[in-house]
Write an enzyme that holds these catalytic residues in place. Structure first.
Site, PDB file in Angstrom:
ATOM      1  N   ARG A 148      -7.214   5.471  13.720  1.00 48.75           N
ATOM      2  CA  ARG A 148      -6.420   5.020  12.200  1.00 48.75           C
ATOM      3  C   ARG A 148      -5.361   4.049  12.540  1.00 48.75           C
ATOM      4  O   ARG A 148      -4.878   3.186  11.864  1.00 48.75           O
ATOM      5  CB  ARG A 148      -6.247   6.205  11.760  1.00 48.75           C
ATOM      6  CG  ARG A 148      -7.557   7.068  11.141  1.00 48.75           C
ATOM      7  CD  ARG A 148      -7.026   8.354  10.646  1.00 48.75           C
ATOM      8  NE  ARG A 148      -6.314   8.206   9.141  1.00 48.75           N
ATOM      9  CZ  ARG A 148      -5.892   9.059   8.389  1.00 48.75           C
ATOM     10  NH1 ARG A 148      -5.958  10.465   8.895  1.00 48.75           N
ATOM     11  NH2 ARG A 148      -5.212   8.897   7.393  1.00 48.75           N
ATOM     12  N   TYR A 163      -7.209  -4.263  -0.768  1.00 51.31           N
ATOM     13  CA  TYR A 163      -6.564  -3.931  -2.153  1.00 51.31           C
ATOM     14  C   TYR A 163      -5.423  -3.224  -1.929  1.00 51.31           C
ATOM     15  O   TYR A 163      -5.327  -2.190  -0.974  1.00 51.31           O
ATOM     16  CB  TYR A 163      -7.417  -3.471  -3.203  1.00 51.31           C
ATOM     17  CG  TYR A 163      -7.938  -2.143  -2.628  1.00 51.31           C
ATOM     18  CD1 TYR A 163      -7.481  -0.916  -3.280  1.00 51.31           C
ATOM     19  CD2 TYR A 163      -9.193  -1.914  -2.165  1.00 51.31           C
ATOM     20  CE1 TYR A 163      -7.951   0.097  -3.082  1.00 51.31           C
ATOM     21  CE2 TYR A 163      -9.636  -0.637  -1.801  1.00 51.31           C
ATOM     22  CZ  TYR A 163      -9.121   0.497  -2.377  1.00 51.31           C
ATOM     23  OH  TYR A 163      -9.693   1.664  -1.889  1.00 51.31           O
ATOM     24  N   PRO A 164      -4.260  -3.306  -2.615  1.00 53.98           N
ATOM     25  CA  PRO A 164      -3.079  -2.598  -2.439  1.00 53.98           C
ATOM     26  C   PRO A 164      -3.078  -1.348  -3.530  1.00 53.98           C
ATOM     27  O   PRO A 164      -4.006  -1.813  -4.685  1.00 53.98           O
ATOM     28  CB  PRO A 164      -1.877  -3.467  -3.022  1.00 53.98           C
ATOM     29  CG  PRO A 164      -2.522  -4.605  -3.704  1.00 53.98           C
ATOM     30  CD  PRO A 164      -3.932  -4.671  -3.449  1.00 53.98           C
ATOM     31  N   MET A 165      -2.415  -0.587  -3.497  1.00 47.03           N
ATOM     32  CA  MET A 165      -2.468   0.747  -4.447  1.00 47.03           C
ATOM     33  C   MET A 165      -1.151   1.416  -4.478  1.00 47.03           C
ATOM     34  O   MET A 165      -0.383   1.282  -3.556  1.00 47.03           O
ATOM     35  CB  MET A 165      -3.655   1.609  -4.198  1.00 47.03           C
ATOM     36  CG  MET A 165      -3.746   2.379  -2.829  1.00 47.03           C
ATOM     37  SD  MET A 165      -4.801   3.678  -2.845  1.00 47.03           S
ATOM     38  CE  MET A 165      -4.178   4.927  -4.013  1.00 47.03           C
ATOM     39  N   LYS A 167       0.601   5.340  -6.154  1.00 45.38           N
ATOM     40  CA  LYS A 167       0.203   6.534  -6.778  1.00 45.38           C
ATOM     41  C   LYS A 167       1.290   6.640  -8.047  1.00 45.38           C
ATOM     42  O   LYS A 167       2.344   5.885  -8.120  1.00 45.38           O
ATOM     43  CB  LYS A 167       0.825   7.775  -5.858  1.00 45.38           C
ATOM     44  CG  LYS A 167       0.019   8.191  -4.796  1.00 45.38           C
ATOM     45  CD  LYS A 167      -1.506   8.599  -5.022  1.00 45.38           C
ATOM     46  CE  LYS A 167      -2.228   9.093  -3.885  1.00 45.38           C
ATOM     47  NZ  LYS A 167      -2.509   8.360  -2.960  1.00 45.38           N
ATOM     48  N   HIS A 190     -10.212  13.993  -1.119  1.00 43.25           N
ATOM     49  CA  HIS A 190     -10.287  12.442  -0.993  1.00 43.25           C
ATOM     50  C   HIS A 190     -10.933  12.148   0.268  1.00 43.25           C
ATOM     51  O   HIS A 190     -11.789  11.236   0.434  1.00 43.25           O
ATOM     52  CB  HIS A 190      -8.930  12.078  -1.442  1.00 43.25           C
ATOM     53  CG  HIS A 190      -9.032  10.622  -1.736  1.00 43.25           C
ATOM     54  ND1 HIS A 190      -9.804   9.772  -2.677  1.00 43.25           N
ATOM     55  CD2 HIS A 190      -8.449   9.492  -0.943  1.00 43.25           C
ATOM     56  CE1 HIS A 190      -9.375   8.509  -2.771  1.00 43.25           C
ATOM     57  NE2 HIS A 190      -8.684   8.173  -1.788  1.00 43.25           N
ATOM     58  N   GLN A 203     -12.414   1.969   7.537  1.00 45.58           N
ATOM     59  CA  GLN A 203     -11.301   1.720   6.532  1.00 45.58           C
ATOM     60  C   GLN A 203     -10.226   2.014   7.284  1.00 45.58           C
ATOM     61  O   GLN A 203      -9.826   2.757   8.276  1.00 45.58           O
ATOM     62  CB  GLN A 203     -11.292   3.115   5.593  1.00 45.58           C
ATOM     63  CG  GLN A 203     -10.283   3.230   4.629  1.00 45.58           C
ATOM     64  CD  GLN A 203     -10.380   4.403   3.821  1.00 45.58           C
ATOM     65  OE1 GLN A 203     -10.917   4.371   2.455  1.00 45.58           O
ATOM     66  NE2 GLN A 203      -9.961   5.621   4.308  1.00 45.58           N
TER      67      GLN A 203
END
Length: 276
Positions: A148, A163-165, A167, A190, A203
């Site tokens: 990771r 894509y950005p995200m 909370k 999740h 990912q």
């Protein structure tokens, strides 16, 4: 007995810095040679990290450059090397995203907080810090976490979605007001959804708090681009996404060679001329 503050963040581990650059092609000729050297140098291990170039499909932009490096300064060097190519003079930047690979230790942080509370200690005291350092070192050395933090460019997954995200911090839907235990439980569920796509999608999660307007970036690699739709759909039905996630624009395409990048720029130029 001291309880941990509700808003205490999870501990995190960081690895490589990342830069996503989005461009449109402008008019003019393109030289592929220097770009080819940059890509080859990054992917053959002459530097810690790698770069790849993605032909965007279905976007108003044409090209995405993705750089992973072992320091922020090295990211700056990669940015400058690309800027010095003749290709760069034919590119119009439309978006950039700066971040760093991240492994969020929600479960570990919540576990240590409970242990601290049980012994009547103070959250963040010497014993907590000692246990955290020991457990964090073990996590960092695990094969799963290293993948990771220092992801490899998959050889057999040419399709990319980025894509950005962030909370949410809305009234009644404030992720940062949840307890550590609640956030740990939600992130664990999740993660289970994501693991169902192991072998189909790779990912890479990057953290951008303090580095960008958005808080995280998600970069997905797959053999079949339909897996992006399936994965994101499944994850949006998780409670953590359904209640607390905000998503930016999606950039989707296929990894291409430096020579193909230049060829696409020439075709875009020719199309602009014909349009006139």
């Amino acid at each position: 007995m001291t309880t941990p503050p509700i808003a205490h963040p999870p501990e995190t581990l960081e690895g490589w810095f990342a830069l996503h650059q989005i461009f449109r092609f402008k008019k003019g000729s393109v030289e592929a040679g220097r770009l080819a050297k940059l890509v080859k140098g990054a992917q053959t291990g002459t530097t810690a990290g790698w770069s790849c170039f993605v032909r965007l499909i279905g976007s108003s932009s044409h090209l995405m450059a993705i750089h992973f490096r072992d320091s922020l300064d090295a990211i700056g060097v990669a940015q400058e090397e690309l800027a010095r190519t003749q290709l760069a003079g034919k590119l119009e930047p439309t978006y950039t995203f700066l971040s760093v690979t991240e492994a969020g230790l929600y479960h570990l942080t919540a576990e240590l907080a409970r242990a601290t509370q049980s012994r009547g200690g103070k959250f963040g005291d010497e014993e907590y810090v000692r246990a955290l350092d020991e457990r964090s070192r073990a996590e960092r050395e695990s094969a799963h976490v290293r993948r990771r933090l220092y992801p490899e460019l998959p050889a057999d997954m040419p399709y990319v979605s980025f894509y950005p995200m962030s909370k949410r911090r809305d009234a009644g839907q404030n992720w940062y007001a949840l307890t550590l235990d609640d956030r740990s439980r939600l992130m664990q569920a999740h993660g289970i959804s994501g693991r169902r796509y192991a072998g189909k999608v790779q990912q890479v999660i990057t953290g951008a708090i303090g580095l960008d307007k958005w808080e995280w970036g998600v970069t997905l690699f797959a053999r079949d681009p339909l897996e992006f739709k399936k994965l994101v759909t499944d994850m949006r039905f998780d409670e953590v996404s359904a209640k607390y996630a905000e998503f930016g624009d999606f950039y989707v395409g296929r990894i291409i060679s430096a020579e193909a990048t230049a060829s696409r720029a020439r075709r875009a130029r020719g199309g602009s001329k014909r349009a006139r």
